[in-house]
Design an enzyme around this catalytic site. Structure first.
Site, PDB file in Angstrom:
ATOM      1  N   ASP A   1      16.617   7.120 -14.618  1.00 25.29           N
ATOM      2  CA  ASP A   1      17.110   8.444 -15.030  1.00 25.29           C
ATOM      3  C   ASP A   1      17.002   9.477 -13.916  1.00 25.29           C
ATOM      4  OD1 ASP A   1      17.905   7.778 -17.608  1.00 25.29           O
ATOM      5  OD2 ASP A   1      15.856   7.948 -18.368  1.00 25.29           O
TER       6      ASP A   1
ATOM      7  N   ASP B   1       7.954   4.713  -3.681  1.00 34.16           N
ATOM      8  CA  ASP B   1       7.589   4.914  -2.274  1.00 34.16           C
ATOM      9  C   ASP B   1       8.834   5.161  -1.414  1.00 34.16           C
ATOM     10  OD1 ASP B   1       4.943   4.535  -2.962  1.00 34.16           O
ATOM     11  OD2 ASP B   1       4.979   2.386  -2.528  1.00 34.16           O
TER      12      ASP B   1
ATOM     13  N   GLY C   1       0.868  -1.186   0.000  1.00 38.22           N
ATOM     14  CA  GLY C   1       0.000   0.000   0.000  1.00 38.22           C
ATOM     15  C   GLY C   1       0.901   1.230   0.000  1.00 38.22           C
TER      16      GLY C   1
ATOM     17  N   ALA D   1       1.263   3.266   3.521  1.00 36.67           N
ATOM     18  CA  ALA D   1       2.085   2.582   4.535  1.00 36.67           C
ATOM     19  C   ALA D   1       3.523   2.452   4.056  1.00 36.67           C
ATOM     20  CB  ALA D   1       1.484   1.215   4.836  1.00 36.67           C
TER      21      ALA D   1
END
Ligand code: ATP
Length: 306
Positions: A223, A254, A40, A43
């Site tokens: 990149d 993330d 997720g 989280a």
């Protein structure tokens, strides 16, 4: 680390089955491996910052199934404050069922479950920690109105990760966050322009500034990333990604956002450009290991970024 990071977002359990090939409709086949991962975007980003040593709180919902308490225990074992992670009655936790074939092809079914039940009252209940956060982080795996309300309450830096991208949205979504952060395909959807290379990303960033963003950060995989603000006196900034042997890029975005939030909350002497370079180092390190949360580096990496 005294800077406070608050993340509003999703908790998902990833059920990953590995098989020689993907099944056809109606077919049952044998796989050879199964793993369960905590995931997720919300989280994940919170855990990425927590593993670097940040003070983090998550505002989220899990289901009243067997996975809800397990997810909360996982967050607590990583020192994330779970006071605002609510258990939702009559709802499953968010689930991603992922089939991976030996040739790398995959099929994914996501059931948002409790994540869809995050609501405006959840945001109001957490008003004091949202408004006292040094850095507020949001994504779009939970209802968009909760992201907008949280952004309205923010007094510190706010980072909106526009993922997954949505085609129809309230312009406040672009205007409210201090930093609007997306990958190339999301940048293309939000800007309405093709984004297949760094030059096109720069054009899309300019378009997003014209649409009202305060600043735009577009991640470009191996990149690196580009950053543009609405201040015409600040030139476009490009950060290169360190070259690494990639094992699994899942969750790289993330790791990048968690690290960016960590730097902006705790390394007050860092410019935004230094924070973006540091986020590239953390994200590149995460792609050298398999998995998502378990691939994010801990405090040992800080020596390479400060
Ligand atoms: P994902 O969906 O896989 O989590 P994303 O599409 O949101 O990722 P990317 O732009 O692919 O985001 O990657 C985010 C950041 O991670 C990049 O800006 C870069 O710093 C780092 N990164 C990703 N892939 C690589 C790679 N192969 N080598 C080095 N760094 C990488």
């Amino acid at each position: 680390m005294s800077g406070k990071i608050v993340v509003v977002g999703s908790c998902m359990i990833d059920f990953v089955s590995y098989a020689p090939r993907l099944p056809r409709a109606g077919e049952t086949i044998h796989g050879h491996k199964f793993v369960t991962n905590f995931g997720g975007k919300g989280a994940n980003q919170c855990v990425a910052a927590a593993k670097l040593g940040a003070q983090t709180s998550l505002i989220a919902r899990v289901g009243d199934d067997v996975w809800g308490p397990k997810y909360i225990a996982n967050l607590e074992s990583l020192q994330v404050n779970t006071q605002y992670v609510k258990t939702t009655e009559n709802s499953s936790s968010g689930i991603a069922q992922i089939n991976v074939a030996d040739n790398g092809m995959n099929q994914i079914i996501i059931v948002a479950g409790a994540n869809q039940r995050l609501n405006l009252k959840d945001i109001e209940d957490a008003e004091s920690i949202i408004s006292s956060a040094d850095v507020l982080v949001l994504q779009l795996e939970t209802p968009v109105e909760t992201a907008i309300r949280a952004l309205q309450l923010a007094k510190g830096v706010s980072i909106l990760n526009g993922a997954p991208a949505i085609e129809t949205f309230n312009e406040e979504l672009l205007r409210l966050p201090s930093i609007f952060c997306v990958n190339e395909s999301e940048a293309s959807i939000f800007s309405g322009l093709p984004v297949n290379n760094p030059n096109e990303a720069e054009t899309a960033a300019k378009e997003l500034i014209a649409k009202g963003c305060q600043s735009v950060l577009i991640t470009l995989g191996e990149d690196g990333a580009i950053f543009l603000t609405s201040d015409p006196n600040v030139p476009v900034f490009k950060a290169d990604a360190p070259q690494v042997k990639s094992a699994d890029t899942t969750g790289a975005g993330d790791a990048f956002i968690g690290a960016l939030a960590f730097c902006l909350a705790n390394l007050k002497e860092f410019s935004i450009q230094q924070a973006i370079k540091a986020a590239c180092i953390v994200a590149a390190d995460s792609v050298t290991r398999l998995g998502t949360q378990i691939s994010f580096p801990g405090e040992e990496i800080l020596i390479r970024i400060v």
